[in-house]
Design a protein around this motif. Sequence first.
Motif, mmCIF file in Angstrom:
data_model
loop_
_atom_site.group_PDB
_atom_site.id
_atom_site.type_symbol
_atom_site.label_atom_id
_atom_site.label_comp_id
_atom_site.label_asym_id
_atom_site.label_seq_id
_atom_site.Cartn_x
_atom_site.Cartn_y
_atom_site.Cartn_z
ATOM 1 N N MET A 51 0.842 -1.285 0.182
ATOM 2 C CA MET A 51 0.094 0.059 -0.047
ATOM 3 C C MET A 51 0.772 1.083 0.086
ATOM 4 O O MET A 51 0.341 2.325 -0.550
ATOM 5 N N TYR A 52 2.186 1.018 0.437
ATOM 6 C CA TYR A 52 3.165 2.359 0.283
ATOM 7 C C TYR A 52 3.655 2.155 -0.936
ATOM 8 O O TYR A 52 3.894 3.291 -1.364
ATOM 9 N N THR A 53 4.564 1.026 -1.125
ATOM 10 C CA THR A 53 5.099 1.058 -2.455
ATOM 11 C C THR A 53 4.327 1.270 -3.644
ATOM 12 O O THR A 53 4.838 1.757 -4.565
ATOM 13 N N ASP A 54 3.075 0.810 -3.742
ATOM 14 C CA ASP A 54 2.430 0.495 -4.977
ATOM 15 C C ASP A 54 1.446 1.797 -5.257
ATOM 16 O O ASP A 54 1.054 2.253 -6.010
ATOM 17 N N LEU A 55 0.994 2.335 -4.025
ATOM 18 C CA LEU A 55 -0.231 3.265 -3.770
ATOM 19 C C LEU A 55 0.157 4.645 -3.104
ATOM 20 O O LEU A 55 -0.501 5.653 -3.345
ATOM 21 N N GLY A 56 1.432 4.463 -2.699
ATOM 22 C CA GLY A 56 2.039 5.940 -2.047
ATOM 23 C C GLY A 56 1.130 6.176 -0.644
ATOM 24 O O GLY A 56 1.116 7.365 -0.386
#
Length: 399
Positions: free
Chosen positions: A171-176
Amino acid sequence: MKILVLNSGSSSLKYQLFEMPNEQALCTGLVDRIGLEHSSITHKTFFKGKESKHQVELAIPDHEGALLRVTELLKDPKVGVLKDNTEIEAIGHRVVHGGEQFAATTLITEEVKAKIKGLFALAPLHNPPNYLGITVAERVFPQAKQVAVFDTAFHQSMPALAYRYALPKSMYTDLGIRAYGFHGTSHQYVSKKASEYLNNSKAKIITIHLGNGCSMTAVDSGKSVDTSMGLGPMGGLVMGTRAGDIDPSIIFHLINERGFSAQEVNDILNKKSGLLGLSGLSDMRDVKNAITEGSPDAKLAYELYAYRIQKYIGAFAAVLKGLDAIVFTAGVGENDADMREAVCKNMDFFGIMLDTKLNRAGNKNIREVNKSSSAVKILVIPTNEELEIGQQTFELIRK
């Protein structure tokens, strides 16, 4: 060098013209109710220490029309401060969300504009009008360098411990999905002023920005290390119409058990909560008037607002591992002595000791409102986001 600072809202345009590097404000103004029948412009000029005010009501259909009218006022023989558009060498634009792409003030190119546009989903109420202001300024002032100053940039120094959420890594790496923080220009300006006042570049400072939107930042040696707002500007403190921190399960309870739509819940948390939700009033001045009239709801709203600030002071003092000063700024922070008193009440054990007399002394400059025996300085510092944008724009283009 003359630098124009623009802050484009959904239906407004704030502007200020500076002579740099002496930081002299030549004029300031606000175009309000853009797109409505009765738009208005308030234009103030400053000459030899005297302020001149000019107001006009007229129909302004869009932001381009607004900026064209501003240009006319800047060159007006009676109320203007310019002879020609070409005197403006640079325009500094406030852009609310810079994501992880922008950690510093940036010269605007087509690539930068594309990235700002790509961040619309993270700041749907703010980035689109900011972007529009850039495109309009490029047409009206084609000779000027366009510069973006991001509200989130100051908080890019936060460590992962502060900006990451305990969610699946993708959710951090792909969606920021992370905490970005806001009001960065204000927090940066007042923390810099506080460090200068304290004559301590390594000072540990908590800045408290209290307006219709509210946020706090822990600043260590001039860098943001934690802040109260997160992915968007809804979290943290109680605000005029925003709830601030809540248990996320409330959202799912309202949707799954009570039949609210996601949009309805978003509207409630953004536009119908905070002071408004607790008391029926969103303006702090109205809340205080209601308290004097005996409203228990207004009293609770006022006390809860102060209580949440106290909680964050405790949390951020722990993050900083010490505390040299707290700074009150923005509309409520600068002007509401009662709120400063409520926040500092019973905080002696933290070394925060307010001097009631100093706190109530009216003054527009930076000032101490703490007792001489207070271990922590309590400062009131008027914020000037437009000047900070002007300074950062000047520093970038003169290199």
